[in-house]
Design a protein around this motif. Structure first.
Motif, mmCIF file in Angstrom:
data_model
loop_
_atom_site.group_PDB
_atom_site.id
_atom_site.type_symbol
_atom_site.label_atom_id
_atom_site.label_comp_id
_atom_site.label_asym_id
_atom_site.label_seq_id
_atom_site.Cartn_x
_atom_site.Cartn_y
_atom_site.Cartn_z
ATOM 1 N N GLU A 393 0.831 -1.209 0.000
ATOM 2 C CA GLU A 393 0.000 0.000 0.000
ATOM 3 C C GLU A 393 0.865 1.258 0.000
ATOM 4 O O GLU A 393 0.462 2.302 -0.517
ATOM 5 C CB GLU A 393 -0.918 0.013 1.228
ATOM 6 N N VAL A 394 2.065 1.146 0.585
ATOM 7 C CA VAL A 394 3.011 2.265 0.617
ATOM 8 C C VAL A 394 3.912 2.229 -0.616
ATOM 9 O O VAL A 394 4.174 3.257 -1.243
ATOM 10 C CB VAL A 394 3.859 2.221 1.907
ATOM 11 N N ALA A 395 4.380 1.024 -0.970
ATOM 12 C CA ALA A 395 5.256 0.884 -2.139
ATOM 13 C C ALA A 395 4.579 1.429 -3.396
ATOM 14 O O ALA A 395 5.193 2.154 -4.190
ATOM 15 C CB ALA A 395 5.628 -0.584 -2.335
ATOM 16 N N GLU A 396 3.294 1.102 -3.561
ATOM 17 C CA GLU A 396 2.590 1.552 -4.762
ATOM 18 C C GLU A 396 2.248 3.045 -4.709
ATOM 19 O O GLU A 396 2.047 3.674 -5.747
ATOM 20 C CB GLU A 396 1.332 0.713 -4.997
ATOM 21 N N ALA A 401 2.265 7.796 -7.440
ATOM 22 C CA ALA A 401 2.385 9.251 -7.287
ATOM 23 C C ALA A 401 3.399 9.798 -8.288
ATOM 24 O O ALA A 401 3.200 10.879 -8.862
ATOM 25 C CB ALA A 401 2.798 9.602 -5.859
ATOM 26 N N MET A 402 4.478 9.042 -8.537
ATOM 27 C CA MET A 402 5.493 9.506 -9.483
ATOM 28 C C MET A 402 4.935 9.613 -10.900
ATOM 29 O O MET A 402 5.354 10.482 -11.676
ATOM 30 C CB MET A 402 6.710 8.574 -9.451
ATOM 31 N N GLU A 403 3.982 8.753 -11.254
ATOM 32 C CA GLU A 403 3.345 8.856 -12.573
ATOM 33 C C GLU A 403 2.753 10.249 -12.770
ATOM 34 O O GLU A 403 2.866 10.847 -13.842
ATOM 35 C CB GLU A 403 2.233 7.810 -12.714
ATOM 36 N N ILE A 511 -3.319 10.394 -6.341
ATOM 37 C CA ILE A 511 -4.111 11.556 -6.775
ATOM 38 C C ILE A 511 -4.073 12.636 -5.698
ATOM 39 O O ILE A 511 -3.922 13.829 -5.994
ATOM 40 C CB ILE A 511 -5.566 11.138 -7.090
ATOM 41 N N ALA A 512 -4.162 12.198 -4.435
ATOM 42 C CA ALA A 512 -4.123 13.155 -3.321
ATOM 43 C C ALA A 512 -2.757 13.841 -3.227
ATOM 44 O O ALA A 512 -2.671 15.047 -2.965
ATOM 45 C CB ALA A 512 -4.454 12.444 -2.012
ATOM 46 N N VAL A 513 -1.677 13.079 -3.454
ATOM 47 C CA VAL A 513 -0.323 13.662 -3.453
ATOM 48 C C VAL A 513 -0.203 14.690 -4.573
ATOM 49 O O VAL A 513 0.330 15.790 -4.377
ATOM 50 C CB VAL A 513 0.758 12.559 -3.609
ATOM 51 N N GLU A 526 8.523 17.429 -0.664
ATOM 52 C CA GLU A 526 9.220 17.143 0.596
ATOM 53 C C GLU A 526 8.433 16.138 1.439
ATOM 54 O O GLU A 526 9.004 15.218 2.027
ATOM 55 C CB GLU A 526 9.429 18.433 1.400
ATOM 56 N N ASN A 527 7.114 16.334 1.502
ATOM 57 C CA ASN A 527 6.265 15.406 2.259
ATOM 58 C C ASN A 527 6.342 13.998 1.669
ATOM 59 O O ASN A 527 6.414 13.005 2.402
ATOM 60 C CB ASN A 527 4.808 15.884 2.256
ATOM 61 N N TYR A 528 6.312 13.927 0.345
ATOM 62 C CA TYR A 528 6.415 12.647 -0.377
ATOM 63 C C TYR A 528 7.731 11.951 -0.029
ATOM 64 O O TYR A 528 7.759 10.763 0.338
ATOM 65 C CB TYR A 528 6.308 12.950 -1.872
#
Length: 573
Positions: A393-396, A401-403, A511-513, A526-528
């Protein structure tokens, strides 16, 4: 390139011999015996013991990783397959009992309670769950299951079609589904499905065998079914099956209607009376398929440029992988399907594997796997290997998000403004379009492992799920035989069961990121980064919170994020 980057070297080993070659269990058994029999007389000695165990795990995992990677790159090389299966048959069965004994040794240590709770809580929670589900009688079943799972890749890698005098892999053939010639698309679609149908029974039988094995493993461990067992085995502490059902329903109610509107618009612009399965990928304006790069080398170099614009560190990570030859990106005969990033925890530089053919989808796959790779780099200095092994769930979240985050710099791939716009539109529609397929595959798996069934009933269930969550506009007349085996192309069902809903949860998080990035810029990046640096030292909810977002898949939240994407699409249209 070499002047600007620093190539990492493998850290000096403190416990495992520097020249260790794993060609028999007897070579590594003394190391496990040392850990098992070692006297631990203080908190410091316990932590040193944990570090030694972590080092051994990283060495073992990396050895297995290279066997797996090389076998997938060339499935025609029987020697590579033998090396991988040696590990599965000779090493894995011996590892499991020692892992269990070492887990118990750790949990029963009188110095356990002296360990810093904040630092070790998540890790120890997982260890306790592993002890709970361990059964010695499952060891040979795991060996059998792991070997059998690899048969899927072998079967799929042999799938090719003949077209225009050329032998094409399925990835290469699927690119023609973007061709503007409708008859050509229909021809290639039928060739692909005809080839898939040749292996329908073979893949049905393989899945039946895997289901039997998996259910037996679950029953041995005291669970009613493999679904419930896997929720424990995967350490799903933060949500339950009922939450997955809520996700399925939210996607059905809030996302499927939006996707249907996209597809209805496509059908209208194409001016087709019947919208067929071979019409879903073509550009509606009759434009040729996007081709953002030529070959694996250009894909690598352009990704480095793109990532460097977002953050120089991100580009640097891919540059290091390029120099170390930790990339194998192009599709070729004999190469197993799919794409993945494999972490190599000892050296700390991961490997990206792909089957690229020069498409926009390949660009997205590269930045996706690149997100995974950056995550691996950010975790490389964490103290224990287990801290680096993040839940999916974190790895993905890192990859998906990078996409979206990288989109601002896709002008690296596209010099033409219209092509860039097309690529972004396609990506944003995909951000929502992915969700129904994820929900369908997950819903399918819940049913598979909680209901006894035949292969015929399985296909009927898939058609039922597809009618709810699949494409609502396609006319499947004469193509139901292809529709009912669509799920067979999803390797996760065969190789990594129940690893799929994470893509949906992470897509919402991504999407939220991105929404945060559009609003807050560098603060969101930075949060990411700070969230990814945590590895698995915090709960999923805490990691998402560090990223500045919520771990939430309620109907309300799904709707909120969907509306945001719709607004962004309006800006591009």
């Amino acid at each position: 390139m070499k002047e600007n980057i620093s190539i990492p070297s493998r850290p000096k080993r403190n416990f495992v011999p520097e020249n260790l070659t794993i060609d028999s269990w007897n070579k590594v058994k003394p190391l496990f015996e040392n850990l098992f029999k070692r006297s631990i007389n203080s908190k410091k000695e316990l932590e040193n013991w944990m570090k030694d165990r972590s080092e051994l795990n990283s060495v073992m995992n990396e050895d297995l990783a290279w066997r797996y990677i090389k076998m997938n790159i060339n499935t025609n090389d029987e020697n590579l397959a033998k090396k991988f299966h040696f590990w599965i048959k000779e090493i894995s069965p011996n590892l499991a009992p020692y892992s269990h004994k070492l887990n118990i040794k750790l949990i029963e240590s009188p110095f356990l309670n002296e360990l810093e709770h904040e630092k070790y809580n998540i890790y120890l929670r997982s260890i306790k769950k592993q002890i709970e589900i361990y059964r010695e009688e499952n060891i040979p079943l795991f060996t059998e299951m792991e070997a059998k799972q690899q048969e899927y890749g072998m079967i799929s890698a042999k799938m090719t079609v003949e077209f225009d005098g050329k032998s094409l892999t399925m990835q290469q053939a699927s690119l023609i589904l973007k061709d503007t010639d409708r008859e050509k698309r229909k021809t290639i679609y039928n060739l692909i499905q005809k080839r898939r149908l040749e292996d329908e029974e073979k893949l049905d039988n393989l899945y039946d065998e895997l289901i039997i094995l998996r259910q037996k493993i679950a029953k041995n461990a005291g669970y009613n079914n493999y679904r419930d067992y896997m929720f424990s085995a995967m350490g799903r502490f933060d949500y339950k099956p009922e939450d997955c059902f809520d996700f399925h329903n939210a996607i059905s109610k809030k996302i499927v209607p939006i996707i249907t509107s996209f597809e209805e618009r496509r059908k209208k612009v194409l001016n087709y009376v019947n919208y067929r399965p071979w019409d879903t990928a073509v550009d509606v304006d009759g434009l040729k398929p996007l081709k953002p790069f030529n070959g694996g080398n250009e894909l690598t170099d352009l990704t480095i440029k793109c990532f460097s614009k977002l953050r120089p560190y991100f580009g640097n990570c891919i540059s290091i992988m390029k120099e170390m030859k930790h990339l194998d990106l192009e599709s070729k005969e004999g190469k197993a399907p799919g794409g993945f990033m494999y972490p190599l925890h000892e050296i700390g530089v991961p490997f990206i594997y792909m089957n690229s053919v020069g498409s926009q989808r390949d660009l997205v796959t590269m930045v996706h796997e690149g997100g995974h790779a950056i995550h691996s780099f950010l975790c490389r200095n964490l103290e224990l290997t287990e801290f680096k092994s993040t839940p999916s769930e974190v790895a993905e979240l890192a990859s998906m998000a990078m996409e979206l985050l990288s989109m601002d710099y896709w002008d690296t791939f596209y010099k033409n403004e219209n092509e860039l716009k097309r690529a972004k539109l396609e990506q944003l529609e995909k951000a929502l379009g992915t969700l129904p397929w994820v929900a369908a595959i997950d819903k399918f798996q819940h049913w598979i492992y909680t209901n006894k069934h035949t292969s015929k009933e399985r296909k009927e269930k898939w058609l039922e799920i597809d009618s709810e969550l699949g494409n609502q506009v396609i006319n499947w007349d004469g193509q139901v035989s292809a529709q009912k085996i669509m799920w067979q192309r999803q390797l996760h069902l065969y190789e990594v069961p129940f690893y799929y809903i994470e893509y949906g949860m992470a897509q919402l998080g991504a999407i939220a990121v991105w929404r945060s990035y559009k609003k807050n810029g560098e603060e969101a990046i930075e949060n990411y980064i700070n969230a990814l640096r945590l590895g698995y030292t915090k709960s999923i909810g805490e990691i998402y919170k560090t990223a500045g977002i919520k771990f939430d898949f309620s109907e309300e939240y799904v709707n909120e994020l969907a509306l945001f994407i719709k607004e962004e699409l309006k800006k591009l249209h």
